[in-house]
Enzyme design. Structure first.
Site, short mmCIF file in Angstrom:
data_model
loop_
_atom_site.label_atom_id
_atom_site.label_comp_id
_atom_site.label_asym_id
_atom_site.label_seq_id
_atom_site.Cartn_x
_atom_site.Cartn_y
_atom_site.Cartn_z
N SER A 244 0.81 -1.21 0.00
CA SER A 244 0.00 0.00 0.00
C SER A 244 0.85 1.28 0.00
CB SER A 244 -1.03 -0.06 1.12
OG SER A 244 -0.61 0.38 2.34
N ASP B 218 8.26 5.86 -11.40
CA ASP B 218 7.74 6.63 -12.55
C ASP B 218 8.54 7.90 -12.79
OD1 ASP B 218 5.85 4.69 -12.84
OD2 ASP B 218 4.10 5.95 -12.45
N LYS C 205 -0.99 -4.31 -3.19
CA LYS C 205 -2.20 -3.81 -2.52
C LYS C 205 -2.35 -2.34 -2.88
CE LYS C 205 -4.89 -2.23 0.77
NZ LYS C 205 -5.12 -0.80 1.03
#
Length: 556
Positions: free
Chosen positions: A451, A462, A476
């Site tokens: 998470s 990214d 998750k």
């Protein structure tokens, strides 16, 4: 992976605000407790689907729910379309949940003590919250049908029957289960009124045949109905809600350990928190607690042992410990106290000559950003020019904390975005240039990085801001909100999914590191080693040091 629990005391719940956070991975059970089950079975590696099903049923018959769950999950990876394996996994999860409820004092004291009318008021509040806020639409029929299934299985669950049906002939129990299957299984329900009508019928039936209390029946519909949701959503007893708030606040009263029940051996200590009462009492990771205040706990569940460890601040608990070498046991006298769980329990320079620093992050909580600021300031003063950021084993926490800590290392662009069924769940979070640290980064991840840890990994990947090292993350990628409701209970609901800056979501997939390092088993064998010795032997850290030692580090 290990499922663990921090021993803690239920705090008073003073906040009525909705809290948005990111629940971490926990054996896909939406909880962070391990469970001990009686009886060991010989290890047999199934080679056919029928053998896999038979093995899972063996674990279920001996109430080894965690082993059954792990087994079925593993089998599903090999035979993903097998419906018998799928239902075996579902069945084991439901039994696990029932067992946990019936070893939770707050469940008995608060929920089982209600009248039928009070129980239905709570039932309506739960269903209304789910239907208005859960990320996917849910019909009343589905919610009630899952409650019927939960009651059906509860009538064959040892903890449930021991509490309510100890003197009831098995034939009568089987008769009620048969009626549930024939008359109420997946029965269409169009409204809350229709749900009341069906559940009232089942209450009357259960009392007529079994003298089963109304609230025991309605409770199965409240808790069981949530089985229609995802693995991260659930109805929480007062005790479970208190545990969740403790995680967010990073504070609880206890001894400061994380443990896992191992049948016949006691409570395996996965972690001993730094500066905790347990650490000061000489308790070590790798020890087994075999008795608590002279009560043998070798065959207890984690929840049962945790209940013995609870107590007021200032009180003492006596632990009998056994080391991994199986030598003589020793005794530790530990005084319970308020324990602060640090987001960054380890902050240190690893390579002074090259200015390489290291921070270990264990969770994302309210204090994370301020802790990080203090850590970076300290390390900068010690000559930090590059950083290894370790989120291995970090199950997540607050969404706001994930955004705040990321903002320290990214100067512009999107950090993460969320999208839900309700418009107020759609957000995009961006970086702010002031206060950005531009030093080279290595991020360490593993299969238990979940998470909020994955938000960090996704954003740094990214933006090409860090070299990610380790093993694929948990996968998750959903956002939970906590809704406090009557009786000091609560709902934990998935209300949105989150997306990386490039618009990717990795639910049930996980993020692949740029550099994969095989799992280091040496760490688990270093019983009694110092923190420095463990860090020096860590293969992921060694690889991170190699990467940064080749780079030219620029101090911000």
């Amino acid at each position: 992976m290990f499922s663990t629990t921090k021993t803690r005391l239920l705090k008073s719940l003073q906040s009525s605000n909705i809290c948005v956070y990111l629940l971490g991975c926990s054996l896909a059970l939406a909880s962070t407790f391990a469970y001990a089950d009686p009886g060991e079975l010989p290890i047999v590696i199934p080679v056919t689907q029928s053998q896999a099903i038979a093995k899972g049923e063996e674990f279920e018959q001996t109430r080894q729910w965690i082993k059954a769950i792990e087994h079925y999950e593993s089998a599903l990876k090999k035979w993903p379309e097998n419906n018998n394996i799928k239902y075996g996994l579902r069945r084991a999860k439901i039994h696990f949940g029932i067992d946990r409820r019936y070893t939770d004092d707050s469940f008995s004291k608060v929920l089982l003590s209600q009248s039928r009318r009070e129980a239905f008021i709570l039932f309506d509040e739960i269903l209304s919250k789910i239907q208005s806020h859960f990320v996917d639409p849910l019909s009343t029929t589905s919610y009630v049908a899952h409650g019927t299934e939960s009651l059906y299985l509860a009538l064959a669950n040892d903890e449930f029957t021991k509490t309510h049906l100890s003197n009831v002939p098995p034939a009568k129990i089987r008769a009620v289960r048969r009626i549930l299957r024939e008359k109420y299984w997946n029965k269409q329900v169009s409204s809350h009124h229709g749900a009341h009508q069906l559940i009232n019928e089942v209450c009357d039936l259960s009392y007529q045949y079994l003298q089963l209390r109304d609230t025991a029946v309605v409770s199965e519909y409240m808790f069981g109905g949530c089985n229609a949701l995802d693995d991260y959503s659930s109805f929480l007893t007062p005790e479970r809600l208190g545990d969740l708030y403790d995680n967010i606040e990073g504070e609880f009263v206890g001894v400061g350990i994380e443990m896992k029940a191992e049948i016949g051996e006691g409570m395996l200590l996965i972690n001993v928190l730094p500066d905790s009462p347990a650490e000061r009492g000489g308790v070590l990771p790798g020890d087994h607690i075999v008795s608590i205040d002279q009560t043998d706990c070798r065959n207890m569940t984690t929840d049962q042992a945790a209940n013995l460890l609870r107590g007021p601040s200032g009180s003492q608990v006596v632990l009998e410990l056994e080391s991994p070498d199986g030598g003589a046991t020793r005794v530790a006298r530990v005084t319970r106290k308020a324990v602060q769980v640090k987001s960054f329990p380890i902050v240190k320079m690893l390579d002074q000559d090259n200015g390489i620093a290291y921070i270990k992050m264990s969770g994302f909580q309210k204090t994370s950003a301020s802790e990080l600021d203090a850590a970076l300031k300290k390390l900068h003063g010690q000559g930090m020019r590059s950083l290894i950021w370790d989120v291995r084993g970090n199950p997540g926490g607050l969404l706001s904390a994930a955004v705040e800590v990321l903002d320290r290392f990214l100067e512009e662009g999107t950090l993460v975005s969320t999208r839900g069924r309700v418009s107020d769940q759609n957000w995009s979070y961006t970086a702010h240039r002031p206060g950005t640290w531009k030093i080279p980064l290595v991020l360490l991840v593993d299969e238990n990085s979940a998470s909020a840890s994955e938000i960090v990994a996704g954003a740094l990947t990214d933006h090409r801001r860090a070299t990610v090292i380790g093993r694929k993350t948990y996968g998750k990628w959903s956002v939970q909100s906590i809704f406090p409701i009557r009786g000091s209970t609560g709902l934990r609901l998935t209300t949105a999914k989150f997306y990386s800056p490039q618009g990717n979501t990795y639910g049930k997939i996980g993020i692949e590191p740029k550099i994969t390092v095989e799992k280091d088993e040496l760490q688990t064998a270093m019983y009694g080693a110092t923190r420095e010795q463990r860090l020096a032997a860590d293969s992921d850290i060694k690889r991170g040091l190699q990467i940064l030692q080749r780079q030219y580090a620029v101090t911000p």
